[in-house]
Design a protein around this motif. Structure first.
Motif, PDB file in Angstrom:
ATOM      1  N   ALA A 275     -23.561 -39.833 -60.854  1.00  0.00           N
ATOM      2  CA  ALA A 275     -22.782 -41.055 -60.644  1.00  0.00           C
ATOM      3  C   ALA A 275     -23.322 -41.858 -59.467  1.00  0.00           C
ATOM      4  O   ALA A 275     -23.315 -43.103 -59.487  1.00  0.00           O
TER       5      ALA A 275
ATOM      6  N   TRP B 159     -26.213 -43.764 -60.781  1.00  0.00           N
ATOM      7  CA  TRP B 159     -25.733 -44.890 -61.581  1.00  0.00           C
ATOM      8  C   TRP B 159     -25.285 -46.031 -60.670  1.00  0.00           C
ATOM      9  O   TRP B 159     -25.560 -47.206 -60.931  1.00  0.00           O
ATOM     10  N   ARG B 160     -24.573 -45.679 -59.607  1.00  0.00           N
ATOM     11  CA  ARG B 160     -24.074 -46.720 -58.705  1.00  0.00           C
ATOM     12  C   ARG B 160     -25.225 -47.411 -57.986  1.00  0.00           C
ATOM     13  O   ARG B 160     -25.215 -48.626 -57.800  1.00  0.00           O
TER      14      ARG B 160
ATOM     15  N   TYR C 178     -18.079 -43.479 -58.993  1.00  0.00           N
ATOM     16  CA  TYR C 178     -17.668 -42.192 -59.534  1.00  0.00           C
ATOM     17  C   TYR C 178     -16.210 -42.259 -59.992  1.00  0.00           C
ATOM     18  O   TYR C 178     -15.339 -42.754 -59.282  1.00  0.00           O
TER      19      TYR C 178
ATOM     20  N   SER D 215     -18.190 -46.418 -66.959  1.00  0.00           N
ATOM     21  CA  SER D 215     -19.379 -47.256 -66.906  1.00  0.00           C
ATOM     22  C   SER D 215     -19.528 -48.062 -68.193  1.00  0.00           C
ATOM     23  O   SER D 215     -19.367 -47.512 -69.290  1.00  0.00           O
TER      24      SER D 215
ATOM     25  N   VAL E  12     -12.475 -39.624 -65.345  1.00  0.00           N
ATOM     26  CA  VAL E  12     -13.187 -40.632 -66.118  1.00  0.00           C
ATOM     27  C   VAL E  12     -12.665 -40.711 -67.549  1.00  0.00           C
ATOM     28  O   VAL E  12     -12.787 -41.748 -68.208  1.00  0.00           O
TER      29      VAL E  12
END
Length: 399
Positions: A163, A166-167, A185, A189, A290
Motif C-alpha cells: 500500500a 501504491w501511495r 492504506y 484504490s 479495505v
C-alpha cells in the motif's frame, strides 16, 4: 472503516524466558493462543501443520526466507483437493468466501515482530518504518513503561508495504488526463477504472447547484466532477483514513478550491443538483478494512443513499448510482429488488449507462466465481425524484 480494536497483549516463551508484545491486526483477528519461534531451519511442511493446528510461528530468521515460507504455505493450501463447486451461485459465493477466510487464517499464522519505532529487526529486512507510520499512525505509549514490540502477521505487513508503494506511485486515471490518484492504506484504490469512466462521460444535469460525492474514498469521483466544470463538490466519508486521503488527492490534483471534503455518514447538509454514490457492490460481511469498499452488509449504504436521495436533490437534480450487477449473477440480490428499492424511495430511472469490466479476473476461467464475473456489467443509474400525476416534482424538503 477501521476495525482495529483496543490493544491486546500476547505472550510466549523464547529461549527459556517469558516474552510479551502487543498484538496488531487490522482485520480484527484474535491474538494466537500458542506461539512457537521459527527461523531459517523451519521446514515448510512442519510450519504448515502447526499453522493448521492454530499455532503461530514467530519468525526470527532472514526476511526473504520468511517470504519464501509464506509462499510455500500458500502453495500447500492451494494444493488441497477442491470439491466440485455447487451449481447454486449464492452457495458457491459463500463457500468461496469461507475458503478465503480459512486461507487468510492459516497464512496469518506467520508472524514478525515490529520493535519500537516500527523497526523490523530481521536480516535483509526492508525499512518499513514510514510504511507502518502511514498505515498505523504514531505508536501509542502508556505512562512511563517502555514501549512493547508489536506482533503482526507477515501477510499484513506485506500489504502495508504494498500500500505504501501504491501511495507513492499513484494510480493513473485516464478520466483525469492521466493524472494520478494516490490511495492510502485501507482506502479502496480506483484500479478498476470503468466506473470512473462512466462518471466522466454521463451528461451533467442542467439544474443549478453543487454536487455531492457520497463515500468519496480517494476523492477520485469528486475530482473528476470538478475537472468537468462543476464549480462546487462536497465529498463525504466517515472513515478518517479516507477523509485524509481525499483531501491529499484533491490538493495534488489542483481542485481543492472546488472540492470540500467533510466527515458525514452519507449526506452532507443541504441539497445538490447532482449526487453521486459508488457504494459497495456486494451485500456481504466485510472481514478487513479495505473490504468495506466491496461488501455492504444488508445493503446498508445502498439503502441509505436511495432513502435520502430525493430529499437532498434540487428540482430537476439527479442522483447517479454506480453499481455492478455482480451480486445479481451471484444470486445475492435480484434486479427486481434493486428497482423496487428505487420505487420505494420515490425515485424514477431517467437513464442507465453500462460498461463491461476490463480487469483480468473477468477472464480467469480458474476463478471459482468466473461465470458471474464474466457476465458482470457496471452501470451508472441516472435517478430523479418521481413525479406525481400532475407532473410536479414530489421530493420533500431536505432537513
Amino acid at each position: 472503516m477501521n476495525t482495529l480494536q483496543a490493544p491486546q497483549s500476547v505472550a510466549w516463551t523464547e529461549a527459556g524466558a517469558a516474552r510479551s508484545a502487543r498484538w496488531r491486526s487490522e482485520s480484527g483477528a484474535p491474538p494466537p493462543r500458542r506461539i512457537t519461534v521459527a527461523d531459517d531451519r523451519t521446514k515448510a511442511d512442519d510450519a504448515y501443520k502447526l499453522a493448521c493446528e492454530g499455532t503461530a510461528l514467530l519468525w526470527r530468521g532472514d526476511f526473504h526466507n520468511a517470504r519464501q515460507l509464506l509462499t510455500a504455505l500458500a502453495r500447500r493450501i492451494d494444493r488441497r483437493p477442491r470439491k466440485r463447486p455447487p451449481t447454486d451461485p449464492a452457495q458457491a459465493f459463500h463457500l468461496h468466501r469461507a475458503a478465503q477466510s480459512q486461507r487468510a487464517r492459516i497464512l496469518g499464522m506467520l508472524l514478525v515482530s515490529l520493535e519500537p519505532g516500527y523497526d523490523l529487526a530481521l536480516r535483509r529486512a526492508p525499512d518499513v518504518r514510514e510504511a507502518c507510520l502511514q498505515a498505523y499512525g504514531p505508536e501509542e505509549h502508556t505512562g512511563a513503561s517502555p514501549a512493547l514490540p508489536q506482533l503482526v502477521s507477515l501477510r499484513e505487513l506485506l500489504g502495508v508495504i504494498g500500500a505504501y508503494e501504491w501511495r507513492r506511485n499513484g494510480v493513473a486515471i485516464p478520466a483525469l488526463g492521466g493524472d494520478r490518484v494516490h490511495p492510502c492504506y485501507g482506502v479502496f484504490s480506483p484500479v478498476r477504472g470503468e466506473y470512473v469512466d462512466l462518471v466522466a462521460e454521463a451528461p451533467l444535469p442542467s439544474a443549478p447547484g453543487p454536487a455531492f460525492d457520497i463515500g468519496t474514498g480517494t476523492g477520485v469521483l469528486a475530482s473528476v466532477l470538478a475537472r468537468r466544470g462543476v464549480s462546487r463538490v462536497v465529498a463525504t466519508d466517515q472513515d478518517p483514513r479516507a477523509l485524509a486521503c481525499a483531501r491529499e488527492n484533491v490538493a495534488r490534483l489542483g481542485v481543492a478550491d472546488r472540492v470540500e471534503v467533510v466527515a458525514a455518514d452519507l449526506f452532507p447538509a443541504g441539497r445538490a443538483s447532482l449526487i453521486v454514490c459508488n457504494p459497495p457492490w456486494v451485500p456481504a460481511k466485510p472481514t478487513s478494512p479495505v473490504e468495506y469498499a466491496v461488501y455492504d452488509p444488508g445493503s446498508r449504504m445502498l439503502r441509505g443513499f436511495l432513502g435520502g436521495l430525493a430529499a437532498h436533490l434540487v428540482p430537476g437534480g439527479e442522483g447517479w448510482l454506480i453499481m455492478s450487477d455482480l451480486a445479481e449473477h451471484l444470486g445475492l440480490r435480484s434486479r427486481t429488488e434493486l428497482t423496487d428499492a428505487f420505487a420505494a424511495a420515490g425515485l424514477t430511472v431517467l437513464d442507465r449507462l453500462d460498461i463491461r469490466p476490463r480487469h483480468g479476473r473477468s477472464r480467469d476461467a480458474d476463478d471459482p466465481l468466473h461465470t458471474a464475473r464474466a457476465a458482470e456489467v457496471t452501470s451508472l443509474w441516472r435517478l430523479g425524484a418521481a413525479r406525481p400525476a400532475d407532473g410536479t416534482r414530489s421530493a420533500p424538503d431536505a432537513p
